[in-house]
Structures are given as C-alpha cells and as structure tokens.
Design a protein around this motif. Structure first.
Motif, mmCIF file in Angstrom:
data_model
loop_
_atom_site.group_PDB
_atom_site.id
_atom_site.type_symbol
_atom_site.label_atom_id
_atom_site.label_comp_id
_atom_site.label_asym_id
_atom_site.label_seq_id
_atom_site.Cartn_x
_atom_site.Cartn_y
_atom_site.Cartn_z
ATOM 1 N N ASP A 1 0.851 -1.189 0.000
ATOM 2 C CA ASP A 1 0.000 0.000 0.000
ATOM 3 C C ASP A 1 0.886 1.239 0.000
ATOM 4 N N THR B 1 -8.205 -9.234 5.234
ATOM 5 C CA THR B 1 -9.555 -8.998 5.722
ATOM 6 C C THR B 1 -9.847 -9.988 6.835
ATOM 7 N N HIS C 1 -7.570 -5.482 -2.996
ATOM 8 C CA HIS C 1 -7.175 -4.415 -2.081
ATOM 9 C C HIS C 1 -8.387 -3.657 -1.559
ATOM 10 N N ARG C 2 -8.391 -3.414 -0.271
ATOM 11 C CA ARG C 2 -9.394 -2.533 0.308
ATOM 12 C C ARG C 2 -8.735 -1.179 0.559
ATOM 13 N N SER D 1 -4.021 -3.730 3.195
ATOM 14 C CA SER D 1 -5.197 -3.863 2.327
ATOM 15 C C SER D 1 -5.327 -5.270 1.754
ATOM 16 N N ASP E 1 -8.947 5.679 1.359
ATOM 17 C CA ASP E 1 -10.409 5.666 1.267
ATOM 18 C C ASP E 1 -10.866 7.072 0.886
ATOM 19 N N LEU F 1 -7.500 2.101 2.523
ATOM 20 C CA LEU F 1 -7.112 2.347 3.907
ATOM 21 C C LEU F 1 -7.737 3.660 4.370
#
Length: 447
Positions: free
Chosen positions: A180, A299, A307-308, A296, A365, A310
């Motif tokens: 990330d 989970t 990837h989520r 990321s 995010d 951050l």
C-alpha cells in the motif's frame, strides 16, 4: 526530558508566561540548552556565547538559579542587547523576546533565543570561547577551540535530510503491487569529534531495539496486522547488511494462519549509520525507520486478493505512532550516546515520506473526498514538520499528523480532508502508553 528545540523555531507570540513556567518546571536545573539569569550581569554575554558555541538554546533573564520567575523591567531589553553587542566578538546579539508576567505587573522574562546556524562561530567574550557542558559554562579546551575555528560554516543542513524510500521489489521483478505504502521518517545529527572513533556497541543497539519494541509503533503495527497478542511477534532484530558502523533492524508480523508464500501485512526496518565506515565520509549519524504496509491485502486476519482502501484514521494513527517512537526518551538517549552529544541536542524528525506502489487515490479511502479533475496520478507525498511543534507532546504531535494527512490527500489530488480531519479522534489514551512487555527476539528468518 522536554525538548527545547521547538521553541527555537516557534513564533514569538507562542512565548507566554505559562509556557515559560512549563519550560522551567520541565527542564528543572539548567540544561545544556537552557540557562537562567536573575538579571543583567557581567556573565550574561558568556552564557549567550556558550550556548551559541555548543547546541544553541534559550537564556532566560528574570529567572533565578532556584527557578523562581522574578522578572525584569522593560528597559532591560535595550541594556541586554547593548551588553551582548559590546562584549561578544564579533559583535552579535541574539533575538530577545519579552514575555510579560501579567497580573498587572510591569515586569518581563526576557527569552534570549540562540538558533544554531544564525551566527558566526566561535563567539568570543574577552578573547575566550565559552561552551556549555551539561549545565555549566566554561572556556573551551584547546581541542574544542580548534574545532570551532576549523568549522567551514555554521549554516544548518538542508531541510530534506532523508531520502525518499523505494517500494520493495517482487521476486519476479518490478515494484511489489501488494504494498500500500512505505512510510519513512528519522533524523540526522552531528557526531562529536571525540565519538567518531566509536563503533556501534551491541549494548546500545540492544537499547535501540528495546526502545522500538516497547514503543506504541510496535503496538499499532501489530494491531493493523490483526495480531492482537504479542505471541509470535518478532521484535526488532539484526537482519541484512550489518557492520561495525551500520546496522539494520527488521520487524514483521502476520496473523495466525497467514499463507507462508505471502508477504507479511506489516513490516518495518530501522537503519542506523555512523560516520567512519569504509568509503563513507561526513560527520553525521543517520537513523531512520521504514514501515511497509500491506494491510489492504488482509480482511479479518486472512489474506484477501482484492485491495481494500485504507482509512484516513488508521493512516493517521500509524504516522502518529511512528513520530512518537522517534521521540521516545530511551531511543533519544541511545542515539545521543552514540553521537557523543547531550540528549538535548538530538533533533526531532524534520520530514516524513509516504510512497505508494499504486496510485495514491486507489490506496486511501476517498469516498468522502473529492478528486480534482485533471489532477494526474500521484504516488506519495514528501512532508515537512513544523519546527515549532514538539513531536514528543501528544497534542502537538497530533496537530502535526493531521496537517500531514491533509497534505497527503492534497498531493493525491483530493480535497475535503480538512473538514473530515477536524473530527478525527486522536489515539485513545491507552494507546499512548508504551507496551508493558517486550516480545522475545526471533531468528532473522522470521523477518
């Protein structure tokens, strides 16, 4: 131990009698960077010159040796300036900041501010170069006198005193897209001539590792990796290129059951170099910490291939923990011993680097933010600290962190962070505490 360095760069308006009270209370007896004078006297110029010839600092006129704030009349300002100019060679006078005692009094504490790099060196009084040692002023010996005269320039070092980090490479080549971002911060400080010969002692390196292991940084990194228990968390340990004058300390953590073929979601590396190694020059010690974040890819404690984003809060808390670790008293004490200087002379971090593998807007995010049309693609931010902020103070550090996070979003072409950050909670009080237990050392293969 309080840091006097932020006051060297604070706006004059930041000096209030309350802040003077706090400074005197925290510093206690005179320190290498703080001296008290009850009134203008024949030794005042010596005190100014001694601070200028050593680390710089603050000389408070109107404060007794017993740390009682007495104050002086306003007319003392002109008298102090004339005294310094007449007694110091070459003629020089420091900045004088009058701080009213308040409560209807016509008295002031005069803060004489001696900022390194703003005056010639050495400064002489009656032909003598005075210096500070701990809380005393005395003439420089022949060796120190020679060093002062041999200095090429008293100018401060460049503000970008740490290079930006590189994104780790994947085994097949190219930047590791699971990363990330990488955070880097640290500090550089001059090494005293008497200490240049010293190699890195194992005792001091162990003290550095202990300071990092016991820091809130280690706790926050472990929490971001869903490793709530210290069991199995490897402490900072030697790994990679280590020599007598350079050391690398590695740290990593992953949740239980993490795939062995996947890189750990949180990794860190601390590097320390002192001058004198083969092929190296200069007189500066460099200490920096890199934090590599792959959170990321995880989970609920499990590897996740998508990837989520951050959140700004977890990013801010990680940056806050990094700055906290770099201003910890035990870490500062270890670096001061290596450099052969007083702990008061160790600077605070001046810059922070954040470098991303993917575009910054895809890492953070950004749902509540607005992308500026045509802003292009950014892969990070290079950030300066406000030198008037004391990063060892939780409230001032959090103010600086929020400024940094806002700059990061702006560098990513995103607006609207200022409104969000206004309501972002600071780390909970229990998170401000150092870890009570230190994880056991692990083999380098676990890094």
């Amino acid at each position: 131990m309080t840091s006097t360095q932020p006051l060297l760069y604070a706006a004059p308006s930041a000096f209030t009698i309350e802040r003077v009270h706090t400074l005197v209370q925290q510093v206690g007896p005179e320190a290498p960077t703080v001296e008290y004078k009850e009134k203008l006297g024949p030794t005042l110029a010596r005190g100014v010159a001694a601070l200028a010839n050593t680390y710089g600092g603050l000389l408070l006129v109107g404060v007794s040796d017993q740390r009682k704030i007495i104050g002086v009349k306003e007319k003392a300002i002109e008298a102090v300036a004339e005294h310094c100019t007449a007694k110091i060679e070459p003629p020089w006078s420091p900045e004088i900041i009058p701080v009213p005692l308040g409560d209807g009094s016509d008295l002031y504490v005069l803060v004489l501010r001696i900022v390194p790099g703003t005056h010639p060196r050495p400064l002489l009084v009656d032909g003598i170069a005075y210096v500070r040692h701990q809380n005393t002023t005395h003439p420089a010996d022949w060796r120190r006198l020679g060093e002062l005269f041999a200095e090429q320039s008293a100018a401060p070092e460049g503000v970008w005193n740490l290079q930006a980090p590189q994104i780790p490479h994947q085994p097949s080549g190219g930047a590791d897209q699971t990363v990330d971002f990488v955070l880097r911060s640290g500090l550089r400080l001059p090494v005293a001539t008497a200490a240049v010969w010293r190699p890195l002692s194992e005792r001091v390196i162990t003290a550095l590792a202990d300071a990092l292991d016991g820091s809130r940084l280690a706790a926050v990194m472990a929490s971001m990796a869903s490793a709530s228990s210290p069991d199995g968390i490897g402490g900072f340990h030697r790994a990679g290129l280590n020599r007598s004058r350079s050391v690398r300390l590695a740290w990593s953590v992953c949740p239980e059951g993490w795939p062995a073929d996947k890189p750990h979601p949180m990794e860190a590396q601390a590097t320390l170099e002192i001058p004198g190694g083969y092929g190296t020059f200069g007189q500066q010690l460099t200490f920096q910490v890199d934090v590599t974040v792959r959170a990321s890819t995880m989970t609920e404690g499990r590897w996740y291939p998508v990837h989520r984003p951050l959140g700004l809060e977890e990013t801010a808390h990680l940056i806050d923990a990094l700055a906290d670790a770099l201003t910890a008293p035990n870490l500062i004490a270890a670096l001061a011993e290596l450099a052969g200087v007083d702990a008061y002379a160790v600077p605070q971090p001046r810059n922070l680097h954040l470098v991303t593998a993917r575009s910054l807007i895809s890492v953070l995010d950004a749902d509540a933010l607005t992308q500026v049309p045509g802003s292009g693609i950014s892969h990070g931010a290079h950030l300066l600290s406000d030198p008037a902020h004391d990063l060892a103070d939780p409230a001032q550090r959090w103010t600086q962190v929020l400024q940094w996070v806002e700059q990061i979003t702006l560098d990513g072409g995103l607006t609207g962070a200022e409104r969000l950050l206004r309501h972002l909670p600071a780390p909970p009080r229990h998170e401000q505490q150092r870890l009570a237990t230190r994880p056991e050392r692990v083999a380098a293969g676990n890094s």
